[in-house]
Design a protein around this motif. Structure first.
Motif, PDB file in Angstrom:
ATOM      1  N   PRO A  91     -33.884   6.630  44.108  1.00 57.41           N
ATOM      2  CA  PRO A  91     -32.988   5.528  43.737  1.00 57.41           C
ATOM      3  C   PRO A  91     -33.698   4.385  43.029  1.00 57.41           C
ATOM      4  CG  PRO A  91     -33.528   5.419  46.075  1.00 57.41           C
ATOM      5  CD  PRO A  91     -34.150   6.688  45.545  1.00 57.41           C
ATOM      6  N   GLY A  92     -32.914   3.560  42.378  1.00 59.64           N
ATOM      7  CA  GLY A  92     -33.446   2.369  41.720  1.00 59.64           C
ATOM      8  C   GLY A  92     -32.886   2.244  40.315  1.00 59.64           C
ATOM      9  N   HIS A  93     -33.202   3.217  39.464  1.00 58.14           N
ATOM     10  CA  HIS A  93     -32.632   3.198  38.109  1.00 58.14           C
ATOM     11  C   HIS A  93     -31.116   3.064  38.240  1.00 58.14           C
ATOM     12  CE1 HIS A  93     -32.023   3.891  33.928  1.00 58.14           C
ATOM     13  NE2 HIS A  93     -31.494   5.090  34.086  1.00 58.14           N
TER      14      HIS A  93
ATOM     15  N   LEU B 123     -46.582   0.881  34.668  1.00 57.64           N
ATOM     16  CA  LEU B 123     -45.734   1.504  35.695  1.00 57.64           C
ATOM     17  C   LEU B 123     -44.639   0.567  36.189  1.00 57.64           C
ATOM     18  CD1 LEU B 123     -48.316   3.373  37.964  1.00 57.64           C
ATOM     19  CD2 LEU B 123     -46.867   4.331  36.176  1.00 57.64           C
ATOM     20  N   ASP B 124     -44.898  -0.738  36.072  1.00 56.48           N
ATOM     21  CA  ASP B 124     -43.925  -1.709  36.574  1.00 56.48           C
ATOM     22  C   ASP B 124     -42.893  -2.100  35.517  1.00 56.48           C
ATOM     23  OD1 ASP B 124     -45.275  -1.630  38.925  1.00 56.48           O
ATOM     24  OD2 ASP B 124     -46.348  -3.517  38.629  1.00 56.48           O
TER      25      ASP B 124
ATOM     26  N   PRO C  27     -34.196  -2.821  40.066  1.00 55.81           N
ATOM     27  CA  PRO C  27     -35.480  -2.619  39.366  1.00 55.81           C
ATOM     28  C   PRO C  27     -36.667  -2.375  40.299  1.00 55.81           C
ATOM     29  CG  PRO C  27     -34.285  -4.482  38.439  1.00 55.81           C
ATOM     30  CD  PRO C  27     -33.529  -4.058  39.656  1.00 55.81           C
ATOM     31  N   GLU C  28     -36.783  -3.146  41.407  1.00 60.68           N
ATOM     32  CA  GLU C  28     -37.959  -2.976  42.290  1.00 60.68           C
ATOM     33  C   GLU C  28     -37.987  -1.563  42.878  1.00 60.68           C
ATOM     34  OE1 GLU C  28     -35.132  -5.022  44.113  1.00 60.68           O
ATOM     35  OE2 GLU C  28     -35.350  -5.646  42.037  1.00 60.68           O
TER      36      GLU C  28
ATOM     37  N   LEU D 139     -40.694   1.748  42.594  1.00 59.59           N
ATOM     38  CA  LEU D 139     -41.196   2.498  43.754  1.00 59.59           C
ATOM     39  C   LEU D 139     -40.927   3.991  43.596  1.00 59.59           C
ATOM     40  CD1 LEU D 139     -40.160   0.202  46.757  1.00 59.59           C
ATOM     41  CD2 LEU D 139     -42.443   0.507  45.762  1.00 59.59           C
ATOM     42  N   SER D 140     -39.721   4.344  43.140  1.00 62.65           N
ATOM     43  CA  SER D 140     -39.385   5.761  42.945  1.00 62.65           C
ATOM     44  C   SER D 140     -40.275   6.371  41.869  1.00 62.65           C
ATOM     45  CB  SER D 140     -37.909   5.921  42.551  1.00 62.65           C
ATOM     46  OG  SER D 140     -37.082   5.665  43.664  1.00 62.65           O
ATOM     47  N   ARG D 141     -40.527   5.616  40.792  1.00 65.61           N
ATOM     48  CA  ARG D 141     -41.407   6.127  39.718  1.00 65.61           C
ATOM     49  C   ARG D 141     -42.798   6.408  40.278  1.00 65.61           C
ATOM     50  NH1 ARG D 141     -41.376   1.990  35.633  1.00 65.61           N
ATOM     51  NH2 ARG D 141     -39.437   2.998  35.067  1.00 65.61           N
TER      52      ARG D 141
END
Ligand code: ZN
Length: 292
Positions: free
Chosen positions: A195-197, A230-231, A240-241, A245-247
């Motif tokens: 999750p995140g995107h 990466l950030d 976004p945060e 983390l998922s990436r």
């Protein structure tokens, strides 16, 4: 002298890969050059210099890939591209010898337009008349409820919600959602929450006869930019945060387990490995082979 017609486009973007007993067919939906504005941290100047030093165009070029999984006698399509009339997915599906009517299941990584709009024709009717649509419950619940808009007056956000809802509308009655505990939403295809995107963004893993392929969705949009930074998030990252983390989590997983990976926006067909080198992740494309 022979008169020849000069080529103006690529031959079909179709690439087959065997994973144990499973055949994965990567189907290109084409790609596009993207403006700089979605990059929230990176300046156009720094981004251009990074891309040019890697022999890439600026603004960055994004491929879009879809994946047809031939598994246990059934056809499951993972993501559908941006839709007929814009993307070239349907041309490539036809070139692969498959008609939309043959698709049994459409499994979605998330409900952004470049992944889900290919479910419908411009007139709103189904592209895949016989398919069940399968998506993570968190993803479905988020986009189906306009109250989840962060800024309801933002036209871009309104459009994203409308497009997700329109793409699923004709499939009402043939939609199945899955939640965290269900790790295999389609037989032979495991879900990995990333999750995140978007809130229910999901990667999928195909494991067969000791072989594995991780299809990670939108963990990277432009590999050169996001593997150096990466950030780096995009305006369309809903959380976004969590996207960062998922990436990091999936890059580390891929590097540690030496996994074959691919993604929706890696350069076609996107198959390759992630290597950790001097504290940085590098994407190493797999060598092309004529036979599976
Ligand atoms: Zn995308």
């Amino acid at each position: 002298m022979t008169q020849t017609v000069l080529p103006t486009a690529q031959t079909p973007g179709v690439y087959h890969k065997r994973i144990g007993e499973v055949i994965v067919t990567v189907l290109s939906d084409g790609g596009m050059q993207f403006p700089w504005w979605p990059f929230t941290e990176l300046s156009e100047e720094d981004g251009t210099s990074l891309l040019e030093s890697h022999f890439e165009v600026s603004p960055p070029y994004f491929n879009t890939n879809c994946f047809l999984i031939h598994i246990q006698g059934r056809l499951t399509l993972i993501d559908t591209g941006i839709g007929p009339g814009i993307g070239v997915f349907l041309d490539n599906l036809k070139a692969a010898g498959i008609a939309p009517e043959q698709i049994d299941t459409v499994l979605l990584t998330h409900l952004h337009a470049d992944h889900a709009n290919g479910l419908i024709y411009p007139d709103g009717t189904k592209v895949f008349p016989n398919a069940e649509v399968v998506v993570a419950k968190a993803e479905y619940d988020y986009w189906m409820d306009n109250r989840n808009m962060k800024n309801p007056l933002d036209e871009g956000e309104q459009a994203n919600f409308q497009m997700a809802q329109a793409a699923l509308a004709p499939y009402t009655g043939s939609i199945r959602t899955f939640s965290g505990e269900e790790t295999e939403p389609v037989a032979g295809i495991k879900a990995i929450a990333a999750p995140g995107h978007t809130p229910g963004h999901t990667a999928y893993s195909i494991e067969s006869a000791e072989e594995q392929l991780l299809i990670w969705g939108d963990i990277l949009h432009n590999a050169t930019i996001q593997l150096h930074r990466l950030d780096e998030t995009l305006a369309m990252d809903v959380i976004p945060e969590q996207a960062i983390l998922s990436r990091k989590h999936l890059l580390e997983y891929a590097a540690t387990e030496r996994l074959l990976i691919t993604g929706m926006h890696l350069p076609f067909p996107g198959l390759g490995h992630i290597k950790k080198e001097a504290g940085r992740y590098v994407h190493l494309p797999e060598i092309w082979k004529p036979n599976l």
